[in-house]
Design an enzyme around this catalytic site. Structure first.
Site, PDB file in Angstrom:
ATOM      1  N   ASP A 276      29.063  11.023  -8.151  1.00  0.00           N
ATOM      2  CA  ASP A 276      28.143  11.869  -7.389  1.00  0.00           C
ATOM      3  C   ASP A 276      28.140  11.359  -5.950  1.00  0.00           C
ATOM      4  O   ASP A 276      27.797  10.203  -5.694  1.00  0.00           O
ATOM      5  CB  ASP A 276      26.735  11.779  -7.982  1.00  0.00           C
ATOM      6  CG  ASP A 276      25.950  13.066  -7.792  1.00  0.00           C
ATOM      7  OD1 ASP A 276      26.079  13.686  -6.720  1.00  0.00           O
ATOM      8  OD2 ASP A 276      25.214  13.453  -8.716  1.00  0.00           O
TER       9      ASP A 276
ATOM     10  N   HIS B 245      20.486  17.666 -14.014  1.00  0.00           N
ATOM     11  CA  HIS B 245      19.378  16.732 -13.846  1.00  0.00           C
ATOM     12  C   HIS B 245      18.217  17.319 -13.044  1.00  0.00           C
ATOM     13  O   HIS B 245      17.134  16.720 -13.006  1.00  0.00           O
ATOM     14  CB  HIS B 245      19.873  15.466 -13.158  1.00  0.00           C
ATOM     15  CG  HIS B 245      20.384  15.714 -11.778  1.00  0.00           C
ATOM     16  ND1 HIS B 245      21.554  16.400 -11.531  1.00  0.00           N
ATOM     17  CD2 HIS B 245      19.885  15.399 -10.557  1.00  0.00           C
ATOM     18  CE1 HIS B 245      21.742  16.492 -10.232  1.00  0.00           C
ATOM     19  NE2 HIS B 245      20.750  15.891  -9.606  1.00  0.00           N
ATOM     20  N   ASP B 246      18.427  18.468 -12.407  1.00  0.00           N
ATOM     21  CA  ASP B 246      17.382  19.098 -11.600  1.00  0.00           C
ATOM     22  C   ASP B 246      16.761  20.316 -12.275  1.00  0.00           C
ATOM     23  O   ASP B 246      15.821  20.907 -11.737  1.00  0.00           O
ATOM     24  CB  ASP B 246      17.949  19.556 -10.250  1.00  0.00           C
ATOM     25  CG  ASP B 246      18.225  18.402  -9.302  1.00  0.00           C
ATOM     26  OD1 ASP B 246      17.571  17.351  -9.445  1.00  0.00           O
ATOM     27  OD2 ASP B 246      19.093  18.557  -8.425  1.00  0.00           O
TER      28      ASP B 246
ATOM     29  N   GLU C  59      27.502  21.110  -4.843  1.00  0.00           N
ATOM     30  CA  GLU C  59      26.184  21.709  -5.076  1.00  0.00           C
ATOM     31  C   GLU C  59      25.850  22.507  -3.816  1.00  0.00           C
ATOM     32  O   GLU C  59      25.728  21.952  -2.729  1.00  0.00           O
ATOM     33  CB  GLU C  59      25.127  20.628  -5.298  1.00  0.00           C
ATOM     34  CG  GLU C  59      23.748  21.226  -5.542  1.00  0.00           C
ATOM     35  CD  GLU C  59      22.617  20.203  -5.453  1.00  0.00           C
ATOM     36  OE1 GLU C  59      21.604  20.398  -6.134  1.00  0.00           O
ATOM     37  OE2 GLU C  59      22.762  19.220  -4.693  1.00  0.00           O
TER      38      GLU C  59
ATOM     39  N   ASP D 116      26.674  16.474  -3.378  1.00  0.00           N
ATOM     40  CA  ASP D 116      25.263  16.857  -3.359  1.00  0.00           C
ATOM     41  C   ASP D 116      24.947  17.726  -2.134  1.00  0.00           C
ATOM     42  O   ASP D 116      25.371  17.411  -1.011  1.00  0.00           O
ATOM     43  CB  ASP D 116      24.414  15.580  -3.338  1.00  0.00           C
ATOM     44  CG  ASP D 116      22.943  15.838  -3.532  1.00  0.00           C
ATOM     45  OD1 ASP D 116      22.567  16.310  -4.613  1.00  0.00           O
ATOM     46  OD2 ASP D 116      22.165  15.558  -2.595  1.00  0.00           O
TER      47      ASP D 116
END
Length: 539
Positions: free
Chosen positions: A99, A321-322, A252, A199
């Site tokens: 990540d 995870h969000d 993302e 990200d």
């Protein structure tokens, strides 16, 4: 399909390291814990692991505030542990994806600490501005609620933070910042990682720092959302580093349209391999996730079809995870838990694109069961709770918002076994375990031929061997009353997928011989049971 990139053939599995498996009893998941579960992941059939951040961090945002890009947080282990993970995963034909958080760092990062003191070359690594006449530099909003400027007494200026105040945004107008990030990428690619999940990658470049048009949320986003400068930076990173290692990237990307997404992933542009779009994840809200809207399966399906048609290749995901747990969000986690979990598995593993699974999805883990805010740890949720209180929103509405959409829904520890703390840790877990772990856990499902885990394993194995599911065309056939049907076609094979997200019986719109059924059917039924899913082969 020898010339097809690996990421168009494999299933990718996301691990949130804090919550996956704790090897030393400190209540926090770690790299040795992940290594200990590699055989489980190999048996599941996945081809790559995306690790949420494992870098050193003060953990103001659970690792997305990085203080050192080229090391491992002691909570997770050592660099040797990381090298072991990469090597052991490779033995099992599993790749590792890191990540990469490059929009911002931690305020404890050496770069920021030197920038505060105007120590070169770090003076302009971040976005600093003086306020005017006692006001903050702009009226921009923050992704976590509130404004996005924080005054630093040492430097005597404000710095921009689109997320928590401990996450200052980097300045990509500065050549040295780009060069520093290229070095970070090289460091990890040289160690053997296969690529990066990037990200909030489409907001890294701020075209201008000035007041934006007022919006209920994220005022000012017109100056940083998928800007021309962002494309220039991504192309440079691709040309200078990523292409030389044949590295995979998935971005993302917030608030993107299909056209914006295509601009990011079109091979001719040389930027990203794939992106995570969010429009299908916004069909149960009004743009902003906290503005709740009743879930409509047909609206959800229409959005999936829109993106399937718009891009030559998608990422396909329902959890991360969000996001809340998909069986609680789109299925029925009480009366039809197993049926709806399997129906959603069928959806995510049969659409055209790279499937991404999130830890625990393969056993049907559900949203948290916390009774109130006391157990909530997510900084975003806490901020929204406090903001709602300031706005005098009723406590019941605030709790419904948090319970429905908090990021902690996905972050409760992985449920491995029916023993204390679900077998995640022998210590006290950093976040409370869901109380349903005696009923929902991997060990219980391991040898059950009808379990959610078994269904995932079987369907992943089928996809791994199916050129039609990996590369076939997509055609929508039917969308009505919570039922979705589409065809995947390649060469001389045609597969029809039928999925119901209705709790009522519905007419079956498709014909064919049964290949997969989440009700273990041998014959194609005239009517679909609640949350039924079928894969049919034309005969």
């Amino acid at each position: 399909m020898a010339d097809t990139p690996w990421w168009k053939q494999k299933v990718i599995y996301q691990i949130y390291p804090m919550s996956f498996c704790d090897s030393n009893g400190d209540g926090i998941g770690d790299l040795p814990g992940i290594i200990s579960r590699l055989d489980y992941l190999q048996k599941l059939g996945v081809g790559a692991l995306w690790l949420s951040p494992v870098y050193p961090s003060p953990n103001k945002d659970n690792g997305y505030d990085i203080s050192d890009y080229c090391n491992i947080h002691p909570n997770y282990g050592t660099m040797q542990d990381m090298d072991t993970l990469i090597a052991e995963a490779k033995k099992r034909d599993i790749r590792i994806i890191m990540d990469l958080v490059i929009n911002h760092t931690s305020d404890q990062h050496e770069w920021f600490q030197k920038s505060r003191r105007r120590i070169e070359p770090y003076t302009d690594y971040y976005i600093w501005r003086k306020g005017e006449k006692g006001k903050k530099p702009t009226n921009w909003g923050n992704f976590f609620g509130g404004d996005c400027w924080e005054y630093d007494d040492l430097r005597g200026e404000y710095y921009l933070h689109l997320f928590a105040k401990e996450q200052p945004d980097l300045n990509y107008h500065n050549e040295a910042v780009i060069e520093s990030m290229e070095e970070v990428m090289r460091f990890w690619l040289e160690r053997g990682v296969a690529g990066f999940r990037c990200d909030v990658i489409n907001i890294i470049y701020k075209e201008a720092i000035k007041n934006g048009k007022w919006r209920p949320a994220l005022t000012g986003s017109e100056y940083y959302l998928s800007t021309p400068g962002c494309h220039r930076v991504l192309h440079r990173l691709h040309e200078d580093v990523l292409a030389k290692y044949d590295a995979f990237t998935v971005g993302e990307t917030v608030f993107v349209t299909p056209k914006m997404a295509d601009d990011l992933v079109n091979p001719a542009r040389g930027e990203l391999s794939t992106v995570f779009a969010f429009e299908h994840m916004e069909t149960d809200c009004y743009k902003i996730k906290w503005f709740l809207r009743r879930f409509s399966p047909d609206r959800f399906f229409a959005c999936l079809t829109k993106w399937q048609k718009a891009l030559p290749w998608n990422t396909v995901y329902l959890e991360n995870h969000d996001q809340p747990r998909s069986v609680s969000r789109y299925g029925n986690d009480t009366e039809y838990h197993e049926e709806s979990a399997k129906a959603l598995a069928t959806l995510v593993l049969t659409l055209r694109g790279t499937p991404f699974l999130y830890e625990g999805q393969e056993i049907g883990m559900t949203n948290f069961d916390f009774p109130d805010m006391e157990k909530v740890r997510d900084v975003e949720s806490i901020n929204i709770w406090n903001m709602g209180k300031q706005l005098h929103l009723p406590r019941s509405l605030r709790w419904r918002m948090i319970k429905t959409k908090s990021r902690d829904n996905a972050r409760t520890p992985m449920q491995w076994e029916d023993r204390p703390n679900a077998g995640f840790t022998t210590g006290t877990p950093w976040l409370s375990v869901n109380g349903n772990y005696p009923r929902i856990n991997a060990a219980k499902q391991e040898n059950d031929p009808h379990s959610v885990l078994t269904y995932y394993r079987q369907l992943i194995a089928f996809r791994n061997g199916s050129e039609t599911l990996q590369a076939g065309d997509f055609t929508e056939l039917y969308r009505r009353d919570g039922v979705y049907a589409y065809r995947r076609n390649r060469k001389d094979e045609s597969l029809t997928v039928v999925i119901s997200l209705s709790a009522e019986e519905r007419p079956n719109p498709a014909s064919g011989a049964v290949v997969f059924s989440n009700y273990d059917r041998q014959e194609n039924p005239p009517r679909l049971s609640p949350y039924e899913a079928l894969i049919l082969r034309e005969v």
